[in-house]
Write an enzyme that holds these catalytic residues in place. Structure first.
Site, PDB file in Angstrom:
ATOM      1  N   LYS A  53       0.639  -1.147   0.111  1.00  0.00           N
ATOM      2  CA  LYS A  53      -0.184  -0.080  -0.118  1.00  0.00           C
ATOM      3  C   LYS A  53       0.855   1.236   0.023  1.00  0.00           C
ATOM      4  O   LYS A  53       0.673   2.238  -0.626  1.00  0.00           O
ATOM      5  CB  LYS A  53      -0.900   0.044   1.317  1.00  0.00           C
ATOM      6  CG  LYS A  53      -2.021  -0.872   1.141  1.00  0.00           C
ATOM      7  CD  LYS A  53      -2.922  -1.255   2.437  1.00  0.00           C
ATOM      8  CE  LYS A  53      -3.776  -2.274   2.106  1.00  0.00           C
ATOM      9  NZ  LYS A  53      -4.603  -2.781   3.397  1.00  0.00           N
ATOM     10  N   GLN A  97      -5.076  -1.725   9.334  1.00  0.00           N
ATOM     11  CA  GLN A  97      -4.997  -2.882   8.864  1.00  0.00           C
ATOM     12  C   GLN A  97      -5.615  -4.142   9.372  1.00  0.00           C
ATOM     13  O   GLN A  97      -5.367  -4.369  10.970  1.00  0.00           O
ATOM     14  CB  GLN A  97      -3.464  -3.231   8.653  1.00  0.00           C
ATOM     15  CG  GLN A  97      -3.183  -4.506   7.651  1.00  0.00           C
ATOM     16  CD  GLN A  97      -3.908  -4.605   6.224  1.00  0.00           C
ATOM     17  OE1 GLN A  97      -3.762  -3.645   5.514  1.00  0.00           O
ATOM     18  NE2 GLN A  97      -4.112  -5.682   5.716  1.00  0.00           N
ATOM     19  N   ASP A 120     -11.502   2.940   3.834  1.00  0.00           N
ATOM     20  CA  ASP A 120     -11.867   1.363   3.603  1.00  0.00           C
ATOM     21  C   ASP A 120     -13.130   1.109   3.314  1.00  0.00           C
ATOM     22  O   ASP A 120     -13.620  -0.163   3.140  1.00  0.00           O
ATOM     23  CB  ASP A 120     -11.079   0.630   4.892  1.00  0.00           C
ATOM     24  CG  ASP A 120     -10.105  -0.305   4.669  1.00  0.00           C
ATOM     25  OD1 ASP A 120      -9.675  -0.718   3.390  1.00  0.00           O
ATOM     26  OD2 ASP A 120      -9.277  -0.477   5.474  1.00  0.00           O
TER      27      ASP A 120
HETATM   28  N1  GUN Z   1      -7.170  -7.177   5.600  1.00  0.00           N
HETATM   29  C1  GUN Z   1      -7.463  -7.502   4.678  1.00  0.00           C
HETATM   30  N2  GUN Z   1      -8.175  -7.267   3.585  1.00  0.00           N
HETATM   31  C2  GUN Z   1      -8.105  -5.821   4.089  1.00  0.00           C
HETATM   32  C3  GUN Z   1      -8.578  -4.578   3.595  1.00  0.00           C
HETATM   33  O1  GUN Z   1      -8.961  -4.261   2.533  1.00  0.00           O
HETATM   34  N3  GUN Z   1      -8.533  -3.439   4.289  1.00  0.00           N
HETATM   35  C4  GUN Z   1      -7.870  -3.462   5.854  1.00  0.00           C
HETATM   36  N4  GUN Z   1      -7.881  -2.591   6.493  1.00  0.00           N
HETATM   37  N5  GUN Z   1      -7.481  -4.608   6.393  1.00  0.00           N
HETATM   38  C5  GUN Z   1      -7.469  -5.878   5.694  1.00  0.00           C
END
Ligand code: GUN
Length: 285
Positions: A53, A97, A120
């Site tokens: 990211k 996350q 998100d």
């Molecule tokens: N863990 C797995 N996929 C995601 C996601 O799309 N966003 C976040 N914040 N954590 C994740």
């Protein structure tokens, strides 16, 4: 005939080029999108996701701040940090996350994020807004899936979409998004009785179960669009999806590969939400 393979890398590349222009536009107005990423602990998969990211941010003209807290950090400490980021005008998006360590109540942590910075789309208010057709941000993976369907002009209205998986991150939101677009939606889980009876009716089949190659050719209608959200690492180190790609590609109309399908779209749509958040902040000035 073999299916059209929907190349996630190619579609993501096109969207990223457009995002770069939007980031340059913001820069001309003295602004840069800022994304804060909070990672608690050192789960190897989460560390890789967060690193990817941050790299995507650099490539898209977005400033990222990664906060990696030790696994034993208290929930209160993380909540205080989120409150500070909510008040920081240089931060337009905040992402925690997942999964968080077991002593965390994830729903409370997510609910602490300011809704206008919830890139998100996981905040309960944004989930409710999505359910009522007024989403502020679409969750990134389902958003990426919808962009792939759009890219191939896949008809959604009136079609039967079957979603296998009921997660908050993929299954539930993609079901709502397809419903919003006029599909007839059936939501299944990996444990649904006689699953094949449902999947065989799908014009659009979205699979997000985390069960390697569980969807086989006999479970798919001829000509269907098959979207594989799964990424499973096998004992030999290779990656595979939740769909048996080799056999299903001979029956489907369109299919996404793993890797190189939905995966690259998820981070790209996060970048899109982060730019969007900054553009909205500028418009509100
Ligand atoms: N863990 C797995 N996929 C995601 C996601 O799309 N966003 C976040 N914040 N954590 C994740």
């Amino acid at each position: 005939m073999s299916a059209d393979i929907i190349d996630g890398n190619a579609i993501a590349g096109k969207i990223r080029a457009e995002l770069k222009i939007r980031a340059e536009n913001l820069a001309q107005h003295g602004m840069q999108s800022g994304l804060a990423v909070i990672l608690v602990g050192d789960d190897p998969a989460s560390c890789i996701y967060v690193r990817n990211k941050a790299k995507a941010c650099r490539e898209s003209g977005i400033r990222s701040e990664v906060y990696n807290f030790p696994g034993e950090t208290s929930q209160e400490t993380v909540l205080q940090h989120i409150h500070a980021l909510n008040a920081n005008p240089e931060i337009h998006g905040i992402l925690v996350q997942l999964p968080l360590p077991p002593h965390f109540e994830s729903h409370r942590v997510i609910a602490a994020i300011a809704i206008e910075k919830d890139v998100d789309g996981f905040h309960p208010c944004n989930v409710g807004a999505l359910a009522t057709g007024n989403a502020l941000f679409y969750p990134c993976t389902p958003y990426g899936v919808m962009m792939m369907l759009k890219e191939r002009d896949v008809l959604i209205e009136g079609q039967h979409a079957v979603v296998v998986g009921r997660s908050n991150i993929v299954g539930k939101p993609i079901s709502l998004m397809l419903l919003e677009r006029g599909a007839t939606v059936t939501i299944c889980t990996s444990k649904t009785r006689i699953l094949a009876e449902h999947t065989r009716n799908a014009d659009i089949l979205v699979v997000a179960t985390g069960k390697p190659r569980m969807i086989t050719a006999d479970m798919v209608k001829s000509g269907a669009t098959v979207i594989d959200v799964g990424i499973n690492r096998m004992d030999d180190g290779t990656l595979c999806g939740d769909v048996d790609f080799t056999s299903v590609k001979e029956k489907a109309g369109h299919i996404t590969p793993v890797p190189g399908g939905v995966g690259p779209m998820t981070i790209t749509m996060l970048m899109s939400n982060a730019i969007e958040a900054a553009e909205r902040a500028r418009a509100a000035m």
